[in-house]
Motif scaffolding. Structure first.
Motif, PDB file in Angstrom:
ATOM      1  N   GLU A  41      42.887 -16.395  -3.370  1.00 28.92           N
ATOM      2  CA  GLU A  41      42.839 -15.374  -4.428  1.00 28.92           C
ATOM      3  C   GLU A  41      41.866 -15.775  -5.525  1.00 28.92           C
ATOM      4  O   GLU A  41      41.110 -14.941  -6.034  1.00 28.92           O
ATOM      5  CB  GLU A  41      44.244 -15.153  -4.992  1.00 28.92           C
ATOM      6  CG  GLU A  41      44.422 -13.845  -5.701  1.00 28.92           C
ATOM      7  CD  GLU A  41      44.358 -12.618  -4.814  1.00 28.92           C
ATOM      8  OE1 GLU A  41      44.213 -11.516  -5.381  1.00 28.92           O
ATOM      9  OE2 GLU A  41      44.447 -12.712  -3.580  1.00 28.92           O
ATOM     10  N   ASN A  42      41.838 -17.062  -5.892  1.00 27.35           N
ATOM     11  CA  ASN A  42      40.908 -17.533  -6.927  1.00 27.35           C
ATOM     12  C   ASN A  42      39.454 -17.391  -6.481  1.00 27.35           C
ATOM     13  O   ASN A  42      38.571 -17.121  -7.295  1.00 27.35           O
ATOM     14  CB  ASN A  42      41.211 -18.976  -7.314  1.00 27.35           C
ATOM     15  CG  ASN A  42      42.464 -19.074  -8.164  1.00 27.35           C
ATOM     16  OD1 ASN A  42      42.907 -18.101  -8.754  1.00 27.35           O
ATOM     17  ND2 ASN A  42      43.046 -20.258  -8.210  1.00 27.35           N
ATOM     18  N   GLN A  74      50.039  -9.696 -11.932  1.00 23.95           N
ATOM     19  CA  GLN A  74      49.131  -8.693 -11.399  1.00 23.95           C
ATOM     20  C   GLN A  74      49.191  -7.490 -12.326  1.00 23.95           C
ATOM     21  O   GLN A  74      50.265  -6.962 -12.602  1.00 23.95           O
ATOM     22  CB  GLN A  74      49.549  -8.311  -9.975  1.00 23.95           C
ATOM     23  CG  GLN A  74      48.557  -7.465  -9.255  1.00 23.95           C
ATOM     24  CD  GLN A  74      48.947  -7.256  -7.799  1.00 23.95           C
ATOM     25  OE1 GLN A  74      50.075  -7.499  -7.395  1.00 23.95           O
ATOM     26  NE2 GLN A  74      48.009  -6.794  -7.019  1.00 23.95           N
ATOM     27  N   PHE A 106      43.771  -8.312  -8.967  1.00 21.78           N
ATOM     28  CA  PHE A 106      43.989  -9.530  -8.196  1.00 21.78           C
ATOM     29  C   PHE A 106      45.309 -10.170  -8.630  1.00 21.78           C
ATOM     30  O   PHE A 106      45.771  -9.973  -9.744  1.00 21.78           O
ATOM     31  CB  PHE A 106      42.858 -10.534  -8.441  1.00 21.78           C
ATOM     32  CG  PHE A 106      41.522 -10.046  -7.979  1.00 21.78           C
ATOM     33  CD1 PHE A 106      41.197 -10.028  -6.637  1.00 21.78           C
ATOM     34  CD2 PHE A 106      40.591  -9.588  -8.888  1.00 21.78           C
ATOM     35  CE1 PHE A 106      39.970  -9.575  -6.195  1.00 21.78           C
ATOM     36  CE2 PHE A 106      39.358  -9.132  -8.467  1.00 21.78           C
ATOM     37  CZ  PHE A 106      39.039  -9.126  -7.119  1.00 21.78           C
ATOM     38  N   THR A 162      53.108 -15.745 -10.635  1.00 22.40           N
ATOM     39  CA  THR A 162      52.019 -14.827 -10.322  1.00 22.40           C
ATOM     40  C   THR A 162      52.085 -13.636 -11.271  1.00 22.40           C
ATOM     41  O   THR A 162      53.169 -13.206 -11.679  1.00 22.40           O
ATOM     42  CB  THR A 162      52.099 -14.310  -8.873  1.00 22.40           C
ATOM     43  OG1 THR A 162      53.343 -13.665  -8.671  1.00 22.40           O
ATOM     44  CG2 THR A 162      51.935 -15.451  -7.884  1.00 22.40           C
ATOM     45  N   LYS A 190      38.358 -15.011  -4.453  1.00 27.64           N
ATOM     46  CA  LYS A 190      38.080 -13.575  -4.595  1.00 27.64           C
ATOM     47  C   LYS A 190      37.743 -13.235  -6.051  1.00 27.64           C
ATOM     48  O   LYS A 190      36.805 -12.493  -6.316  1.00 27.64           O
ATOM     49  CB  LYS A 190      39.293 -12.742  -4.164  1.00 27.64           C
ATOM     50  CG  LYS A 190      39.575 -12.739  -2.698  1.00 27.64           C
ATOM     51  CD  LYS A 190      40.824 -11.881  -2.460  1.00 27.64           C
ATOM     52  CE  LYS A 190      41.391 -12.033  -1.091  1.00 27.64           C
ATOM     53  NZ  LYS A 190      42.654 -11.271  -0.937  1.00 27.64           N
ATOM     54  N   ARG A 210      47.028 -13.259  -9.962  1.00 31.40           N
ATOM     55  CA  ARG A 210      46.582 -14.428 -10.714  1.00 31.40           C
ATOM     56  C   ARG A 210      47.717 -15.449 -10.774  1.00 31.40           C
ATOM     57  O   ARG A 210      48.830 -15.131 -11.175  1.00 31.40           O
ATOM     58  CB  ARG A 210      46.136 -14.015 -12.102  1.00 31.40           C
ATOM     59  CG  ARG A 210      44.962 -13.043 -12.007  1.00 31.40           C
ATOM     60  CD  ARG A 210      44.554 -12.451 -13.331  1.00 31.40           C
ATOM     61  NE  ARG A 210      43.654 -11.338 -13.152  1.00 31.40           N
ATOM     62  CZ  ARG A 210      42.352 -11.429 -12.924  1.00 31.40           C
ATOM     63  NH1 ARG A 210      41.788 -12.621 -12.845  1.00 31.40           N
ATOM     64  NH2 ARG A 210      41.607 -10.360 -12.770  1.00 31.40           N
ATOM     65  N   TYR A 211      47.403 -16.661 -10.348  1.00 30.54           N
ATOM     66  CA  TYR A 211      48.401 -17.731 -10.238  1.00 30.54           C
ATOM     67  C   TYR A 211      48.330 -18.662 -11.441  1.00 30.54           C
ATOM     68  O   TYR A 211      47.251 -19.004 -11.901  1.00 30.54           O
ATOM     69  CB  TYR A 211      48.147 -18.563  -8.977  1.00 30.54           C
ATOM     70  CG  TYR A 211      48.582 -17.875  -7.704  1.00 30.54           C
ATOM     71  CD1 TYR A 211      49.734 -18.283  -7.043  1.00 30.54           C
ATOM     72  CD2 TYR A 211      47.843 -16.823  -7.164  1.00 30.54           C
ATOM     73  CE1 TYR A 211      50.147 -17.663  -5.874  1.00 30.54           C
ATOM     74  CE2 TYR A 211      48.250 -16.193  -6.001  1.00 30.54           C
ATOM     75  CZ  TYR A 211      49.402 -16.619  -5.360  1.00 30.54           C
ATOM     76  OH  TYR A 211      49.808 -16.007  -4.221  1.00 30.54           O
ATOM     77  N   THR A 268      47.310 -19.665  -0.745  1.00 30.33           N
ATOM     78  CA  THR A 268      47.132 -18.275  -1.171  1.00 30.33           C
ATOM     79  C   THR A 268      46.439 -18.215  -2.533  1.00 30.33           C
ATOM     80  O   THR A 268      45.566 -17.374  -2.749  1.00 30.33           O
ATOM     81  CB  THR A 268      48.494 -17.559  -1.221  1.00 30.33           C
ATOM     82  OG1 THR A 268      49.127 -17.680   0.049  1.00 30.33           O
ATOM     83  CG2 THR A 268      48.333 -16.097  -1.553  1.00 30.33           C
TER      84      THR A 268
END
Length: 118
Positions: A84-85, A15, A21, A13, A87, A23-24, A80
């Motif tokens: 998040e993606n 940030q 956000f 991850t 969003k 980001r993965y 998760t």
């Protein structure tokens, strides 16, 4: 705590500040050396699990960037990342969309209805 094996799936991850956000990134172990695990995306990890506290309890440090860790993929991490993606996609869509007056009026009416129903 186990050493990585070929086929293990990992994630990282990132940030950029607290307001950004999360980001993965996902990848898979494709090669092992005596001390490293090489991911499909070219990242080289030190193949020695260590306590992380960053995202998960256990992580694998990036070679020459010991503060950056990758973690074994879990169902929670996948869920998760999907949230998040979504969003990020919504945010980016609104950032890039140029609304016509008609569209702005429609959005305004929808928010007004939503406010009246609460």
């Amino acid at each position: 705590m186990k050493e990585l094996e070929i086929g293990d799936k990992l994630y990282n991850t990132k940030q950029e500040g607290f307001n950004d956000f999360i980001r993965y990134s996902f990848s898979e172990v494709v090669e092992l050396t005596k001390t490293l695990a090489v991911l499909r995306n070219g990242v080289k990890l030190i193949n020695q699990p260590k306590i992380s506290y960053i995202t998960e309890g256990i992580g694998y440090s990036v070679n020459r960037h010991k503060g950056v860790h990758w973690h074994l993929v879990s169902l929670d991490a996948i869920r998760t990342a999907q949230i998040e993606n979504e969003k990020i996609a919504a945010h980016d869509w609104f950032e890039n969309k140029e609304f016509s007056l008609k569209e702005k009026q429609w959005v305004y009416k929808q928010f007004k209805k939503l406010g009246e129903s609460q």
